[in-house]
Design a protein around this motif. Structure first.
Motif, mmCIF file in Angstrom:
data_model
loop_
_atom_site.group_PDB
_atom_site.id
_atom_site.type_symbol
_atom_site.label_atom_id
_atom_site.label_comp_id
_atom_site.label_asym_id
_atom_site.label_seq_id
_atom_site.Cartn_x
_atom_site.Cartn_y
_atom_site.Cartn_z
ATOM 1 N N ARG A 63 -0.442 6.285 0.040
ATOM 2 C CA ARG A 63 -0.421 7.279 -1.025
ATOM 3 C C ARG A 63 -1.256 6.818 -2.216
ATOM 4 N NH1 ARG A 63 4.642 8.173 -4.932
ATOM 5 N NH2 ARG A 63 3.016 9.398 -5.912
ATOM 6 N N ARG A 82 3.107 -0.296 -7.649
ATOM 7 C CA ARG A 82 1.999 -0.109 -6.723
ATOM 8 C C ARG A 82 2.108 -1.070 -5.544
ATOM 9 N NH1 ARG A 82 -2.648 3.250 -6.239
ATOM 10 N NH2 ARG A 82 -3.175 2.805 -4.084
ATOM 11 N N MET A 83 2.557 -2.300 -5.833
ATOM 12 C CA MET A 83 2.716 -3.274 -4.757
ATOM 13 C C MET A 83 3.700 -2.747 -3.717
ATOM 14 S SD MET A 83 0.801 -5.924 -5.073
ATOM 15 C CE MET A 83 1.513 -7.330 -4.218
ATOM 16 N N ARG A 84 4.771 -2.132 -4.208
ATOM 17 C CA ARG A 84 5.767 -1.608 -3.282
ATOM 18 C C ARG A 84 5.152 -0.471 -2.463
ATOM 19 N NH1 ARG A 84 9.285 -0.066 -6.582
ATOM 20 N NH2 ARG A 84 10.466 -1.995 -6.772
ATOM 21 N N ALA A 85 4.427 0.407 -3.157
ATOM 22 C CA ALA A 85 3.826 1.537 -2.470
ATOM 23 C C ALA A 85 2.817 1.077 -1.426
ATOM 24 C CB ALA A 85 3.151 2.462 -3.477
ATOM 25 N N MET A 86 2.198 -0.077 -1.658
ATOM 26 C CA MET A 86 1.218 -0.582 -0.705
ATOM 27 C C MET A 86 1.889 -1.296 0.466
ATOM 28 S SD MET A 86 -2.074 -1.722 -2.986
ATOM 29 C CE MET A 86 -1.391 -3.286 -3.397
ATOM 30 N N GLY A 87 3.200 -1.391 0.412
ATOM 31 C CA GLY A 87 3.883 -1.941 1.567
ATOM 32 C C GLY A 87 4.466 -3.328 1.392
ATOM 33 N N TYR A 88 4.410 -3.863 0.179
ATOM 34 C CA TYR A 88 4.976 -5.202 -0.024
ATOM 35 C C TYR A 88 6.483 -5.110 -0.253
ATOM 36 C CZ TYR A 88 0.347 -7.244 -0.576
ATOM 37 O OH TYR A 88 -0.909 -7.692 -0.372
ATOM 38 N N ASN A 89 7.186 -6.078 0.283
ATOM 39 C CA ASN A 89 8.611 -6.172 0.002
ATOM 40 C C ASN A 89 8.790 -6.986 -1.279
ATOM 41 O OD1 ASN A 89 11.343 -6.824 -0.125
ATOM 42 N ND2 ASN A 89 11.546 -6.609 2.090
ATOM 43 N N SER A 100 5.229 2.691 3.981
ATOM 44 C CA SER A 100 3.818 2.351 3.965
ATOM 45 C C SER A 100 3.397 1.700 5.282
ATOM 46 C CB SER A 100 3.534 1.420 2.784
ATOM 47 O OG SER A 100 2.347 0.719 2.987
ATOM 48 N N HIS A 101 4.276 0.854 5.794
ATOM 49 C CA HIS A 101 3.927 0.131 7.015
ATOM 50 C C HIS A 101 3.917 1.015 8.253
ATOM 51 C CE1 HIS A 101 3.231 -4.020 5.936
ATOM 52 N NE2 HIS A 101 4.057 -3.806 4.918
ATOM 53 N N ALA A 107 9.914 2.539 0.042
ATOM 54 C CA ALA A 107 8.476 2.811 0.012
ATOM 55 C C ALA A 107 7.672 1.807 0.826
ATOM 56 C CB ALA A 107 7.988 2.835 -1.433
ATOM 57 N N ASN A 108 8.041 0.515 0.707
ATOM 58 C CA ASN A 108 7.220 -0.475 1.397
ATOM 59 C C ASN A 108 7.284 -0.324 2.911
ATOM 60 O OD1 ASN A 108 9.894 -1.364 0.672
ATOM 61 N ND2 ASN A 108 9.416 -3.292 1.679
#
Lengths: 329, 400, 252, 288
Positions: free
Chosen positions: C84, A201-208, C78-79, C74-75
């Motif tokens: 999603r 989920r962290m990745r999906a939220m945009g975290y590297n 997202s940016h 994915a990250n």
């Protein structure tokens, strides 16, 4: 999300006061032993950042501990330098650099692979220092001077003095603890805790994720380096065993026994294990049998460790159950 | 530091040997009355497990044998032993030695076999100013860089036996050799001593092979030696590693084709285990159980009677350690805190040892004869003295 | 600039011999609500995973606005403004609702080197999180641990977290899955509200819900695209009726 | 140094590789099928060696010693699985690491109590104690050839079992998909027990045949464990083929490392591992 609970805070204050005043009453043997416990506690705390907060199960954490120790030995034995201002930063830097390289390679993998690869890289360093005559081989180095902080002609801090070393270690331990508390409340700290709970989920939220893990790995490695610096200074001796997988295994036991993800748990783990070792070992030749059974028992019956036990007990004695206190403001 | 994976200290508080226990001390104490009438606490920090266990036991038993011979007392004081298994683990050396001194409060430290551990003990001895007698470990630094008035060694420095072998090999016409040992300081030093005298005499070292301590998988290296075909091979191995090496050397077909030379640790105490494979190995050491002198004959017999085991060089060193302490403490009437007086007496002692009489150098290392020996019929036969009264160069020692 | 916010070109993904998504070319118009329909195993979730960068395509390409995002992780996707939500509730169960949303909002901070200031002291992030909570209707549950909430609320939180990242395009993987009728209505209402400001792509089983909110439909069967068009067009399609809608309705 | 020298060294490397394979194959199957990281796997190697030494000195014959030792090793494996490992199937890797680390301590102390801490040597039996002359000074010990042949036969048997039998099919299915085994209606508990005992027996057998050439010493389990982990990482978790190629690669790298880089030999195998990881993070035959 990490919160230092009230019983933990009380316990920590008591421990801090106890450690602060012990040398006034204690004998030299136990002052030595407590210094050792504080060093191991710091080492275990640094591993807790990985295991308990980032979800990285590293079985090669001793690598960074050992590398920093060798940096200290190198300065004193090979370069004849005892300046604390030179030695401490280099020792930390050496550990951080190793953590960067090892971390960069290992974090590409996960799960069982990560465990095995961190273990293998630590063994690689172990083999390197063991093989090289320059680094003292199997026996390592003894040295006779210890780091000093000198200003002009006055020695401000001489770590060869047992009490100075004790309080220096104590101060570093407290600073490291405060640093980690601050870190865990920061956006970065929250993010790594998120990674531990739900990486996808962290990745999906945009975290590297790789960056977060790598930075956490480097910080933990650097802190292990500080512990390694203290260990080398304490014993004036370095040896490849400092980075062996037994060392990594032992410190992991301290973290779990004390209670991972609590920061103060690992300190308790270091204390309990060292005192246990110091006492049982002199009574029975085969005390490791007890130790092994003990480790297994912790896995089976006390996965939350001593800290978990303390918090549970403390909660039971509270007058009324906290309405929503377990939640984060 | 590896306090978990291998047992830490094993202490057994043992009463001193029974002999003389009933005798009441009659001398008048000159200083520290309480200290002198109390028992003398000796910390025996030796390997009682692992590869070197038999060495530790021989040293301990011979020490006690000698103690009984001098009446069970040292300088008039009864003796209490605190025995601690050092497990030949260097990382724990310092913590264990410090524990003996600061927690168990021993008066004298005796130990050990492993050089790495002994270095840690020497550091603690200097720091805490406690008398240390080293009954085996040969690290040059103990009586070199680390030398101190309160540190003595009754065995040898690693440099000595290797150095003794070099010229002898040239005399045998072996002009180029391959050396082989474990990659650890004791190995480096023994080979180093050998190289020093051997190359000075005109010999050439073709290749120096080092392998992980304490690995005993020699096959790769034996293959290499066979390909290099030197005039001879010079090695340092000891204990079980020595047994394995001698057998593998024969197993690889090298025995009888490329002569094997070594320091005496290769064959001492292992000949029974290797049988015929050791025949013809030439080696240098400061002792041989076949030495023909009355002290040795008496010692060999007494040791056998006491332990049912054969005496070896390690037992001799333990025996001499006790002799040295007895002489020193006699001179100061048991006052272990006498410092300079005690140490100068010990420094000037001539020990009448089973190995022959020997003295101490300014750095407190034995000045002794080294014998050339050859394995014949399962025994080390003394061919003659290789070097007389050999003294260690004591590099880095400030007392020289 | 075309009216399409997201386009796929011959997009395929196979797992071994299985063609999960097979040669799909689709365009999604800005500002509309799109729904992807299909029976189980039609490859809908794989499609969403491809669009969000969760997995890499075997072949084909994906464009988002002016960017080729085919091989972005994915990250990074997202940016760019694609948010999603997940079919299986995918939250941080031992964190509070607020922290779940705050963590989502925090992802919008530049860089990762924020070590010393407390996380709660970043105003803009807190506002984003609160806004996310408000939009998904969980403000009153702000300080409750996510795991202590009902399933429906957790699904709402799932959407709130997505909103806290301020996305432009929302990918919703079965937002109504497993919900009761009342909860479903709430979420449908929320979707309608979101549709005003965002482009939505949703996967859904609930036909009524789909017909209630969707402007455009795409129907997938066995990884292939069967039909696309407006609700009316797709309803009229014979192929769709045979392959999917018909049988589905009989099943009810 | 002529070509024959390198051939002999290659022979040494391969022989080491075979031993590694016996240990690593069990390790990789236990990882792949049971999802268990078993640090105590090296202990089985050590126990095998001590069993061999003990039983050989009791019976006076190495072959009898090994024959008697194998069922004991299998029994020990079953026992450990039933009463220990079985509790770990649903646990996090972290606890598996700790649990099996605890097992290492227990095994080590049990060994110390039963057999002591001394280094022991095992006699090579008379009929295998000869050496084959290769060059004028070099001979190759027959026993080492014997080890290679036995291990080769075992590897072939393992291959046949995995590829051709029903049990093998189950194992392969389990390695690629644990749910599938259950879906096929196979008894997962039985499968796990068999795999674990098989792995333990293979490692113990390796210890037994290695005892005469490596000596028998307390730390031998740790040493082989670490190298076997490297083999598994290089070969890819769960892959028997990977374990075999990994073992050969590491065995040869270790031997030639000692030949060409005498002062850095210890790090050679790890360097090989790092290179493989850079290239394929999942190992040579690992699945992504």
């Amino acid at each position: 999300m990490y919160v230092l609970s009230r019983p933990a805070l009380v316990l920590l204050l008591m421990m801090a006061i106890g450690l602060g005043f012990y040398p006034l009453v204690g004998d030299s043997y136990y002052i030595r032993l407590l210094t050792k416990i504080m060093v191991l506690g710091l080492f275990a705390m640094s591993l807790d950042l990985l295991i308990g907060f980032t979800g990285l199960i590293s079985l090669g954490h001793a690598a960074f501990f050992g590398v920093a120790s060798y940096a200290v030995a190198w300065y004193i034995v090979k370069a004849g330098v005892t300046s604390l201002l030179l030695i401490l930063p280099t020792a930390i830097g050496a550990s951080a650099a190793c953590a960067l390289v090892i971390g960069w390679l290992s974090i590409r993998t996960a799960g069982i692979y990560f465990i095995m690869i961190t273990l293998a890289f630590a063994q690689m360093l172990h083999a390197f220092f063991k093989d090289q005559k320059y680094w003292g081989g199997t026996d390592g180095f003894n040295f006779y001077d210890k780091p000093q902080l000198v200003f002009g002609d006055t020695v401000l801090l001489d770590l060869s003095n047992r009490l100075t070393l004790y309080y220096f270690t104590f101060a570093i331990l407290v600073s490291a603890f405060v640093f980690l508390i601050v870190l865990l409340r920061s956006p970065f700290g929250r993010a790594i805790q998120g990674v531990k709970v739900n990486e996808g989920r962290m990745r999906a939220m945009g975290y590297n994720i790789r960056h977060l893990k790598l930075i956490s790995f480097i910080i933990a490695g650097s802190l292990a380096g500080v512990a390694g610096f203290l260990e080398a200074t304490r014993t004036a001796y370095v040896n490849p065993e400092l980075m062996s997988w037994h060392m990594s295994g032992n410190v992991m036991i301290m973290v779990i026994l004390g209670g991972m993800g609590t920061l103060y748990g690992p300190l308790l783990g270091a204390l309990a294990l060292t005192l246990l070792g110091d006492n049982i070992s002199s009574m029975w030749d085969h005390w490791l049998l007890i130790m092994g059974a003990f480790v297994i028992a912790v896995v089976m019956f006390l996965p939350e460790g001593i800290a978990g036990l303390i918090e549970k007990t403390a909660n039971r004695f509270k007058r009324k159950p906290p309405p929503k206190e377990e939640t984060e403001p | 530091m590896t306090f978990l994976t291998t047992p830490v200290s094993r202490r057994r508080l043992l009463a001193g040997t029974a002999a003389g226990a009933a005798a009441v001390s009659t001398f008048t104490p000159t200083r520290f009355a309480i200290g002198q009438t109390a028992k003398l606490k000796i910390g025996l920090m030796l390997p009682y497990s692992g590869t070197y266990a038999s060495l530790g036991n021989n040293i301990t038993d011979a020490f006690k044998l000698r103690l009984a011979e001098v009446g069970g007392k040292l300088g008039g004081r009864e003796v209490e032993f605190v025995q601690l298994d050092d497990e030949s683990a260097p990382p724990k050396g310092k913590d264990n030695a410090a524990r003996l001194v600061t927690k168990d409060k021993v008066d004298v430290l005796v130990g050990t076999v492993h050089s790495g551990v002994a270095m840690g003990m020497a550091a603690v001895a200097r720091e805490e100013n406690v008398l240390l007698v080293v009954p085996n470990a040969g690290a040059g630094d103990i009586t070199g860089k680390m030398c101190a008035p309160n540190i003595f060694r009754t065995s040898f420095s690693n440099w000595q036996p290797g150095y003794a072998c070099g010229p002898a090999m040239m005399k045998d016409g072996k002009k180029n050799v391959v050396t082989m040992t474990w990659n650890y300081p004791a190995g480096h030093e023994q080979i180093g001593g050998f190289k020093e005298s051997y190359t000075a005499a005109g010999g050439k070292v073709v290749k120096e092979i080092l392998l992980d301590f304490p690995k005993v998988e020699f096959q790769t290296y034996l293959t290499e030696i066979a390909a290099l075909k030197p005039d001879a091979v010079f090695v340092f191995f000891s204990g079980d590693g020595a047994v394995k090496f001698i057998k593998d050397y024969a197993g690889a077909g090298l025995k009888g084709k490329i002569p094997l030379y070594a320091t005496g640790f290769l064959t001492d105490g292992v000949l029974q285990a290797v049988g015929n494979d050791a025949e013809g190995i030439r080696n240098t050491l400061h002792y041989a159980d076949s030495l023909d002198n009355p002290v040795n004959k008496k010692f060999v017999a007494a040791f056998k009677a006491m332990t049912k085991r054969d005496a070896d060089v390690f037992a001799v060193q333990g025996y001499d350690t006790c002799s040295l302490l007895a002489t020193g403490l006699e001179a100061v009437k048991g006052d272990i805190k006498a410092g300079a007086t005690l140490y100068s007496t010990m420094r000037n002692t001539i020990v009448d040892s089973p190995r022959g009489k020997f003295t101490f150098s300014a750095s407190h290392n034995p000045v002794q004869d080294f014998y050339m020996r050859e394995v014949r019929g399962g025994r080390d036969v003394v061919l003659g003295v290789a070097v007389k009264a050999l003294a260690d160069p004591a590099k880095g020692c400030t007392m020289v | 600039m075309s009216g399409f916010i997201l386009e796929t070109q011959n997009l395929s993904r196979h797992f071994g011999a299985l063609m999960a998504v097979d040669d799909v070319t689709l365009s999604f118009e800005r500002g509309l609500v799109h729904a992807v329909l299909g029976p189980n195993g039609a490859g809908k979730t794989t499609l969403i995973n491809l669009l969000s960068g969760e997995i890499l395509p075997s072949s084909g390409s994906i464009r988002f606005k002016d960017y080729d995002i085919t091989s972005l992780p994915a990250n990074e996707v997202s940016h760019l403004g694609i948010g999603r939500s997940f079919q299986k509730t995918n939250i941080f169960p031992n964190f509070t609702c607020f922290e779940n949303c705050r963590l989502a909002a925090q992802s919008r901070m530049k860089g990762v080197f924020h070590f010393f200031k407390p996380a709660l002291s970043y105003k803009r992030i807190n506002e984003l999180a609160e806004k996310g909570l408000e939009m998904c209707g969980l403000t009153k549950r702000r300080d409750t641990l996510a795991q202590a909430m009902s399933y429906g609320e957790q699904r709402q939180l799932e959407i709130g977290m997505m909103l806290a990242t301020e996305p432009e395009l929302l990918l919703l993987d079965e937002p109504l899955a497993g919900m009761g009728a009342e909860e479903s209505l709430k979420v449908i209402e929320l979707l309608r509200k979101l549709a005003k400001e965002h482009t939505l792509i949703l996967i859904e089983h609930d036909m009524d819900a789909v017909f209630a909110v969707a402007d455009r439909l795409a129907v997938m069967v066995n990884g292939r695209l069967l039909e696309t068009g407006t609700v009316a067009e797709v309803r009229a399609s014979k192929a769709v009726q045979e392959a999917y809608l018909g049988s589905d309705e009989e099943g009810h | 140094m002529d070509i024959s020298y390198y051939l002999i060294q290659a022979l040494n490397g391969i022989q080491y590789g075979f031993l590694l394979f016996l240990v690593a194959s069990g390790l990789t199957l236990i990882f792949g099928i049971m999802g268990i990281i078993n640090l105590a796997h090296g202990s089985f190697f050590m126990i095998g060696a001590y069993l061999c030494w003990w039983l050989t000195s009791l019976t006076g014959n190495l072959f009898l010693g090994i024959l008697a030792g194998i069922p004991l090793a299998v029994a020990l494996g079953l026992l450990i699985e039933r009463f220990g490992i079985v509790h770990l199937y649903t646990r996090d890797h972290l606890y598996q690491v700790l649990f099996t680390y605890g097992l290492i301590l227990i095994f080590g102390e049990m060994r110390s109590i039963l057999w002591g801490n001394e280094v022991q040597s095992v006699q090579i039996p008379e009929i295998l104690s000869a050496a084959i002359p290769l060059t004028d000074v070099q001979s190759y010990p027959v026993y080492r050839l014997f080890i290679s042949l036995v291990c080769m036969a075992l590897a072939a048997m393992l291959y046949l079992v995995v590829q051709r039998t029903r049990l093998g099919m189950t194992i392969r299915a389990g390695a690629s998909n644990r749910e599938m085994v259950q879906a096929l209606g196979l008894d997962i508990a039985k499968l796990f027990a068999i795999v674990f005992a098989l792995g333990a027996a293979l490692a113990a057998f390796a210890g037994m045949v290695a005892a005469p050439v490596q000596s028998v010493f307390p730390g031998m389990g740790d040493e082989i464990l670490i190298v076997s982990l490297v083999v598994v990482v290089v070969g890819g978790v769960g892959s028997i083929k990977g374990a075999f190629l990994g073992a050969m690669l590491i065995g040869l790298a270790d031997t030639f490392g000692a030949v060409f880089l005498p002062h850095g030999a210890g790090t050679v195998i790890y360097t090989v591992m790092a290179i493989v990881l850079l290239w394929r993070p999942q190992g040579l035959f690992g699945r992504t």
